[in-house]
Design a protein around this motif. Structure first.
Motif, PDB file in Angstrom:
ATOM      1  N   GLU A 122      28.706  53.079  52.638  1.00  0.00           N
ATOM      2  CA  GLU A 122      30.067  53.179  51.907  1.00  0.00           C
ATOM      3  C   GLU A 122      30.865  51.922  52.137  1.00  0.00           C
ATOM      4  O   GLU A 122      30.898  50.492  50.929  1.00  0.00           O
ATOM      5  N   GLU A 123      30.310  51.175  53.009  1.00  0.00           N
ATOM      6  CA  GLU A 123      30.688  49.948  53.650  1.00  0.00           C
ATOM      7  C   GLU A 123      30.253  48.953  52.732  1.00  0.00           C
ATOM      8  O   GLU A 123      30.377  47.730  52.356  1.00  0.00           O
ATOM      9  N   GLU A 124      28.873  49.222  52.968  1.00  0.00           N
ATOM     10  CA  GLU A 124      27.429  47.894  52.485  1.00  0.00           C
ATOM     11  C   GLU A 124      27.609  48.599  51.104  1.00  0.00           C
ATOM     12  O   GLU A 124      27.270  48.008  49.806  1.00  0.00           O
ATOM     13  N   PHE A 125      27.936  49.878  50.448  1.00  0.00           N
ATOM     14  CA  PHE A 125      27.740  49.562  48.669  1.00  0.00           C
ATOM     15  C   PHE A 125      29.140  48.687  48.211  1.00  0.00           C
ATOM     16  O   PHE A 125      29.079  48.300  47.571  1.00  0.00           O
ATOM     17  N   ASP A 212      14.042  47.443  47.040  1.00  0.00           N
ATOM     18  CA  ASP A 212      13.239  46.211  48.209  1.00  0.00           C
ATOM     19  C   ASP A 212      12.704  45.011  48.330  1.00  0.00           C
ATOM     20  O   ASP A 212      12.777  43.701  49.093  1.00  0.00           O
ATOM     21  N   CYS A 213      13.413  44.780  46.858  1.00  0.00           N
ATOM     22  CA  CYS A 213      14.081  43.110  46.726  1.00  0.00           C
ATOM     23  C   CYS A 213      14.934  42.657  46.377  1.00  0.00           C
ATOM     24  O   CYS A 213      15.733  41.557  46.268  1.00  0.00           O
ATOM     25  N   HIS A 214      15.793  43.736  45.878  1.00  0.00           N
ATOM     26  CA  HIS A 214      17.237  43.124  45.288  1.00  0.00           C
ATOM     27  C   HIS A 214      18.030  43.581  46.272  1.00  0.00           C
ATOM     28  O   HIS A 214      18.985  44.142  46.075  1.00  0.00           O
ATOM     29  N   HIS A 225      22.188  49.708  50.831  1.00  0.00           N
ATOM     30  CA  HIS A 225      23.180  50.213  49.404  1.00  0.00           C
ATOM     31  C   HIS A 225      23.631  48.764  48.905  1.00  0.00           C
ATOM     32  O   HIS A 225      24.712  48.861  48.171  1.00  0.00           O
ATOM     33  N   ASN A 226      23.408  48.010  49.533  1.00  0.00           N
ATOM     34  CA  ASN A 226      24.429  46.860  49.216  1.00  0.00           C
ATOM     35  C   ASN A 226      22.914  45.949  47.995  1.00  0.00           C
ATOM     36  O   ASN A 226      22.491  45.104  48.558  1.00  0.00           O
ATOM     37  N   GLU A 232      20.134  36.567  43.982  1.00  0.00           N
ATOM     38  CA  GLU A 232      19.469  36.890  45.388  1.00  0.00           C
ATOM     39  C   GLU A 232      18.999  37.720  45.349  1.00  0.00           C
ATOM     40  O   GLU A 232      17.418  37.514  47.157  1.00  0.00           O
ATOM     41  N   ALA A 233      17.767  38.224  44.552  1.00  0.00           N
ATOM     42  CA  ALA A 233      16.567  39.149  44.539  1.00  0.00           C
ATOM     43  C   ALA A 233      15.033  37.787  45.264  1.00  0.00           C
ATOM     44  O   ALA A 233      15.415  36.579  44.764  1.00  0.00           O
TER      45      ALA A 233
END
Length: 312
Positions: A122-125, A212-214, A225-226, A232-233
Motif C-alpha cells: 500500500e505504501e509503495e502504491f 519490470d521496466c516501469h 507496486h510503485n 522514468e521507465a
C-alpha cells in the motif's frame, strides 16, 4: 439412432453433474446471486406494468463461475464483500454507489497475511503514478479482479505464465480505451508508438513484464507496486541484458523459478535464464563454455607437443 440416444443421455449426465459440482463448491448465498450474474440475461417483475420482464445483463457484471471458484476468494459469500442490501431483488439503484473494498480493508493489520506485506505494498502504491493521478479512485480492483484473482507469481511453473498474467493485467486498461478512460482524461496510449524505440517489441512483450521496466524494484517485495511515470521507465538494454540483470531482482527472484533454474531439467534452465530474456550468465552455458575452451587449449597444446617430439 440407438447410439445417438445413448450419447444424448451421457451428455445430459455430464452437463448436470458438472453443474452440481460447481454449485456444491459455492455458498448458498453466492449461488443465489449467480443465478443472474452468471448469465447474459436476467428476469424481474416490473410493478409499473405488472408483468415479468427479461433484460440483458451488463457484461461488466457477468461472473465466470469457473474462474471465480478457482480464485482465492472463490469460497467467499458475495455479502462478505458486497452490501447485504443486495438480498433485496430487484436491487435498489443507490447500491451502485457502494464503495468497493480494497485489499488492505481485509488484509491490513492481520498477522495471518503478514508475509504478503500488504501494508508495504500500500505504501509503495501510494508513491506510484496511478495514485498521483487518480488518488483513492484508483483502487486495487483497477488491476486485480477480486472475483478471479490467483497468486500466479507465487505458484506458476513457468516464467511465461507469470509474464502473460502480469501483462494482461496492464493491457486490460492500457490497451482498452473504454476502461482507460474511466481513470484518465486521455484517449489511451498507443503502445507500439510509445515503445517504438524498443527492438523486437513482440518478443519483449512476451518475455518480460511491463512492471519490470516501469516500476521501482524493491528486493524485499514479491511484486513492486510503485509504477513510475513513463519518462522514468527503463530504456537501457544493459539493465536487463547483463550479468547484473535487473530481472534477477524482479522477474527471476521467485524461489520456485530459482529452484528450477538450478535443479530442474535442461529445458527449464534455458527458459529461465536465456540471454534474450535477461540474464546472460547462464550457469550451465558458462560451465559448458569454459569446458569447451579448456579442451580446445589442451588439444592445441597436445598437438604442439606431439609435433615437437616428432621432429626430435
Amino acid at each position: 439412432m440407438r447410439y445417438f440416444k445413448l450419447l444424448l443421455i451421457f451428455s445430459f449426465i455430464v452437463l448436470f453433474s458438472g453443474e452440481e459440482a460447481i454449485g456444491s463448491t459455492l455458498p448458498e448465498e453466492s449461488r443465489q446471486c449467480l443465478k443472474c450474474h452468471a448469465n447474459q440475461t436476467y428476469s424481474y417483475y416490473n410493478d409499473w406494468i405488472e408483468a415479468e420482464q427479461k433484460r440483458m445483463m451488463n457484461p461488466f457484471y457477468i461472473i465466470d463461475t469457473t474462474l471465480f471458484i478457482s480464485g482465492v476468494h472463490g469460497g467467499f459469500k458475495c455479502f462478505d464483500c458486497h452490501s447485504s442490501d443486495y438480498e433485496t431483488y430487484p436491487h435498489e439503484a443507490e447500491l451502485k454507489l457502494e464503495p468497493l473494498s480494497t485489499c488492505i480493508d481485509c488484509h491490513g493489520g492481520d498477522d495471518t497475511y503478514a508475509d504478503f506485506q500488504f501494508e508495504r505494498i500500500e505504501e509503495e502504491f501510494q508513491k506510484s503514478v496511478h495514485y498521483e493521478m487518480a488518488g483513492e479512485a484508483f483502487s486495487c480492483s483497477k488491476c486485480h479482479n477480486q472475483h478471479y484473482y490467483t497468486p500466479v507469481t507465487r505458484t506458476s511453473h513457468t516464467v511465461g505464465a507469470i509474464v502473460s498474467y502480469s501483462n494482461d493485467m496492464c493491457l486490460s486498461c492500457h490497451d482498452n480505451t473504454l476502461k482507460y478512460q474511466t481513470v484518465s482524461a486521455g484517449q489511451g496510449p498507443q503502445l507500439k508508438q510509445v515503445h517504438d524505440w524498443l527492438p523486437s517489441q513482440e518478443r519483449h512483450f512476451k518475455s518480460v513484464r511491463c512492471i519490470d521496466c516501469h516500476t521501482v524494484v524493491i528486493d524485499s517485495l514479491m511484486v513492486s507496486h510503485n509504477i513510475m511515470n513513463k519518462s522514468e521507465a527503463l530504456r537501457d538494454c544493459n539493465g536487463c541484458h547483463s550479468s547484473n540483470s535487473l530481472l534477477k531482482a524482479s522477474l527471476y527472484k521467485y524461489e520456485n523459478l530459482q529452484s528450477r533454474a538450478s535443479d530442474g531439467s535442461l529445458g527449464s534452465v534455458f527458459t529461465n535464464e536465456a540471454y534474450i530474456i535477461g540474464a546472460n550468465q547462464n550457469p550451465l552455458m558458462k560451465l559448458f563454455s569454459l569446458l569447451l575452451i579448456g579442451f580446445t587449449v589442451l588439444g592445441i597444446a597436445a598437438h604442439w607437443v606431439l609435433r615437437v617430439l616428432k621432429k626430435k
